[in-house]
Design a protein around this motif. Structure first.
Motif, PDB file in Angstrom:
ATOM      1  N   GLU A   1      44.607  80.561 -64.612  1.00 51.80           N
ATOM      2  CA  GLU A   1      45.058  81.187 -63.372  1.00 51.80           C
ATOM      3  C   GLU A   1      46.087  80.307 -62.652  1.00 51.80           C
ATOM      4  OE1 GLU A   1      43.135  83.080 -59.254  1.00 51.80           O
ATOM      5  OE2 GLU A   1      41.884  81.935 -60.647  1.00 51.80           O
ATOM      6  N   GLN A   2      45.841  79.010 -62.645  1.00 57.57           N
ATOM      7  CA  GLN A   2      46.786  78.086 -62.012  1.00 57.57           C
ATOM      8  C   GLN A   2      48.107  78.029 -62.780  1.00 57.57           C
ATOM      9  OE1 GLN A   2      44.225  74.677 -62.065  1.00 57.57           O
ATOM     10  NE2 GLN A   2      43.390  75.079 -60.014  1.00 57.57           N
ATOM     11  N   LYS A   3      48.025  78.060 -64.094  1.00 54.14           N
ATOM     12  CA  LYS A   3      49.250  78.087 -64.902  1.00 54.14           C
ATOM     13  C   LYS A   3      50.079  79.329 -64.595  1.00 54.14           C
ATOM     14  CE  LYS A   3      47.441  75.520 -68.896  1.00 54.14           C
ATOM     15  NZ  LYS A   3      47.069  75.612 -70.335  1.00 54.14           N
ATOM     16  N   GLU A   4      49.397  80.462 -64.466  1.00 49.70           N
ATOM     17  CA  GLU A   4      50.105  81.705 -64.170  1.00 49.70           C
ATOM     18  C   GLU A   4      50.777  81.629 -62.797  1.00 49.70           C
ATOM     19  OE1 GLU A   4      49.316  86.561 -63.890  1.00 49.70           O
ATOM     20  OE2 GLU A   4      47.647  85.169 -64.248  1.00 49.70           O
ATOM     21  N   PHE A   5      50.067  81.061 -61.817  1.00 47.44           N
ATOM     22  CA  PHE A   5      50.652  80.958 -60.479  1.00 47.44           C
ATOM     23  C   PHE A   5      51.908  80.093 -60.507  1.00 47.44           C
ATOM     24  CE2 PHE A   5      51.431  78.974 -56.437  1.00 47.44           C
ATOM     25  CZ  PHE A   5      51.336  80.033 -55.550  1.00 47.44           C
ATOM     26  N   PHE A   6      51.817  78.916 -61.091  1.00 53.43           N
ATOM     27  CA  PHE A   6      52.973  78.019 -61.143  1.00 53.43           C
ATOM     28  C   PHE A   6      54.126  78.634 -61.926  1.00 53.43           C
ATOM     29  CE2 PHE A   6      50.071  74.338 -60.168  1.00 53.43           C
ATOM     30  CZ  PHE A   6      50.772  73.890 -59.061  1.00 53.43           C
TER      31      PHE A   6
ATOM     32  N   ALA B   1      53.815  66.288 -63.548  1.00 51.91           N
ATOM     33  CA  ALA B   1      55.012  66.706 -64.292  1.00 51.91           C
ATOM     34  C   ALA B   1      54.639  67.123 -65.710  1.00 51.91           C
ATOM     35  CB  ALA B   1      56.034  65.570 -64.322  1.00 51.91           C
ATOM     36  N   ASN B   2      53.739  66.371 -66.343  1.00 57.29           N
ATOM     37  CA  ASN B   2      53.317  66.687 -67.709  1.00 57.29           C
ATOM     38  C   ASN B   2      52.572  68.010 -67.791  1.00 57.29           C
ATOM     39  OD1 ASN B   2      54.419  64.281 -68.633  1.00 57.29           O
ATOM     40  ND2 ASN B   2      52.501  63.150 -68.447  1.00 57.29           N
ATOM     41  N   LEU B   3      51.861  68.370 -66.710  1.00 60.16           N
ATOM     42  CA  LEU B   3      51.144  69.641 -66.693  1.00 60.16           C
ATOM     43  C   LEU B   3      52.086  70.821 -66.458  1.00 60.16           C
ATOM     44  CD1 LEU B   3      48.002  68.703 -64.542  1.00 60.16           C
ATOM     45  CD2 LEU B   3      48.057  69.113 -67.007  1.00 60.16           C
ATOM     46  N   LEU B   4      53.107  70.605 -65.615  1.00 57.21           N
ATOM     47  CA  LEU B   4      54.001  71.704 -65.247  1.00 57.21           C
ATOM     48  C   LEU B   4      55.114  71.947 -66.261  1.00 57.21           C
ATOM     49  CD1 LEU B   4      54.444  71.114 -61.396  1.00 57.21           C
ATOM     50  CD2 LEU B   4      52.878  72.681 -62.553  1.00 57.21           C
ATOM     51  N   GLN B   5      55.579  70.902 -66.920  1.00 59.95           N
ATOM     52  CA  GLN B   5      56.746  71.037 -67.787  1.00 59.95           C
ATOM     53  C   GLN B   5      56.602  72.112 -68.876  1.00 59.95           C
ATOM     54  OE1 GLN B   5      60.059  69.086 -67.497  1.00 59.95           O
ATOM     55  NE2 GLN B   5      60.064  71.198 -68.166  1.00 59.95           N
ATOM     56  N   PRO B   6      55.437  72.224 -69.537  1.00 57.28           N
ATOM     57  CA  PRO B   6      55.323  73.229 -70.602  1.00 57.28           C
ATOM     58  C   PRO B   6      55.323  74.678 -70.112  1.00 57.28           C
ATOM     59  CG  PRO B   6      53.654  71.507 -70.848  1.00 57.28           C
ATOM     60  CD  PRO B   6      54.239  71.357 -69.485  1.00 57.28           C
ATOM     61  N   ILE B   7      55.123  74.907 -68.791  1.00 61.65           N
ATOM     62  CA  ILE B   7      54.949  76.289 -68.343  1.00 61.65           C
ATOM     63  C   ILE B   7      56.127  76.820 -67.533  1.00 61.65           C
ATOM     64  CG2 ILE B   7      52.433  76.153 -68.381  1.00 61.65           C
ATOM     65  CD1 ILE B   7      52.433  75.776 -65.387  1.00 61.65           C
ATOM     66  N   ILE B   8      57.163  75.988 -67.313  1.00 60.41           N
ATOM     67  CA  ILE B   8      58.352  76.498 -66.623  1.00 60.41           C
ATOM     68  C   ILE B   8      59.599  76.116 -67.408  1.00 60.41           C
ATOM     69  CG2 ILE B   8      57.263  76.452 -64.362  1.00 60.41           C
ATOM     70  CD1 ILE B   8      58.936  74.023 -63.671  1.00 60.41           C
ATOM     71  N   ASN B   9      60.597  76.952 -67.310  1.00 61.96           N
ATOM     72  CA  ASN B   9      61.801  76.798 -68.126  1.00 61.96           C
ATOM     73  C   ASN B   9      62.890  76.031 -67.378  1.00 61.96           C
ATOM     74  OD1 ASN B   9      63.460  77.102 -70.357  1.00 61.96           O
ATOM     75  ND2 ASN B   9      64.318  79.047 -69.620  1.00 61.96           N
TER      76      ASN B   9
END
Length: 357
Positions: free
Chosen positions: A155-160, A178-186
């Motif tokens: 759910e958090q991945k989808e929100f971000f 940064a390591n958590l967010l980088q794979p889920i945004i372009n």
């Protein structure tokens, strides 16, 4: 350029107000017109109110009585502290009113952060869309946004993944985030330094107020922790220093406990300390800024991630100890540390310049 900042400026917390001041001053130094938007959600200000029944109410009648009489003693401190923070905000933060219907079209850019604006535990239990730009029609960037995640739910991945693409540039304070967010945004997620370190002592010296105390070990912790107090006492005996503690919230008075220091006095206590012990990220930041010998103590919670990210960058892992670990009392080589920190600061300034221009 006219720039608005949305952050945790209303919290009666030293790190929160000083990082807001630091970022505002850095942006102003480049010739920008800068205002901090005075967003004051109830979940942020309720715990800092002068008069709050939660300070003494309890389901346990005995605890309720104890808390009531404690609050009678603490109340003058709470009121003085409240006015000290509000005075600082009104004098130094260049506040402008918040309007929930505002599209921020009066600004050319909106800067989100720093501090833990993306931590649901500090934003009422959910992500607050205001801290993701809301309905802003101007350019939006984040600067050193922070949280306490060591992992993300689906759910958090989808929100971000839905919220961050509308930002022109994204930067966070900790490499772990940064390591958590980088794979889920372009888009690239940058890691930058906290605004207090970005501003540096040249800016904070202008408002620092020096204490009357001389030759002291400064303790700064969030809450109270017996293991940290014992660790601090051991170091103080070794160095023959008096312990001065700045507390994060009003409590029963005690010798050496500073409860009503203004944010300007907070800076002065760090600037003039002989040694520092802390569990706070901003306690670490001001220790580094003023080249103080220090130790941080691990709490073995997600809060450690904030300190560890910065200590790793500067090669200072040996200053982060377990509660029962024996300090070595070796001196920090600040020539090397300052060189590494200056590179991080320059990188962060380049990010900010490029993101806004």
């Amino acid at each position: 350029m006219k720039i608005g900042i949305i952050t945790f400026q209303c919290a009666h917390n030293y790190g929160a107000v000083l990082q807001a001041f630091g970022l505002k001053e850095v942006l102003k130094s480049s010739g920008n017109s800068v205002n901090i938007i005075n967003y004051r959600p109830p979940y942020k200000i309720n715990s800092y109110r002068k008069f709050n029944p939660r300070n003494w109410l309890s389901k346990n009648p005995y605890k309720c009585i104890i808390r009531f009489f404690t609050e009678i003693i603490v109340k003058p401190t709470r009121i003085k502290r409240w006015y000290g923070f509000e005075h600082f905000m009104n004098k130094y933060l260049d506040l402008c009113p918040y309007d929930k219907d505002d599209d921020y079209s009066a600004f050319q850019a909106l800067v989100l952060g720093s501090d833990q604006i993306w931590n649901p535990g500090l934003t009422g239990g959910n992500f607050d869309k205001v801290y993701f730009g809301g309905n802003a029609k101007c350019d939006i960037i984040s600067y050193a946004a922070s949280s306490r995640f060591d992992s993300l739910t689906e759910e958090q991945k989808e929100f971000f993944s839905n919220a961050l693409p509308k930002l022109k540039q994204v930067s966070v304070r900790e490499s772990s985030l940064a390591n958590l967010l980088q794979p889920i945004i372009n888009k690239k997620v940058f890691t930058v330094v906290d605004p207090t370190l970005l501003a540096g002592k040249d800016i904070f010296d202008k408002i620092a107020i020096s204490p009357k105390e001389k030759k002291y070990l400064l303790l700064y912790q969030i809450g109270q922790w017996d293991k940290l107090n014992a660790f601090t006492a051991k170091i103080a005996r070794k160095l023959d220093l008096e312990v001065i503690e700045i507390v994060s919230h009003p409590m029963m008075p005690r010798k050496g406990r500073i409860q009503t220091a203004s944010p300007c006095e907070f800076i002065g206590y760090f600037k003039n300390a002989s040694f520092v012990v802390t569990t706070s990220f901003h306690g670490l930041a001001f220790s580094l800024m003023y080249n103080k010998q220090f130790y941080c103590l691990k709490q073995n919670t997600n809060a450690d991630l904030r300190l560890l990210s910065l200590l790793n960058k500067l090669g200072l892992n040996n200053r982060f100890l377990e509660p029962d670990e024996e300090p070595a009392f070796d001196n920090i080589d600040f020539l090397s540390v300052n060189d590494k920190l200056e590179k991080e600061v320059q990188y962060s300034k380049e990010y900010l310049d490029n993101a806004l221009n």
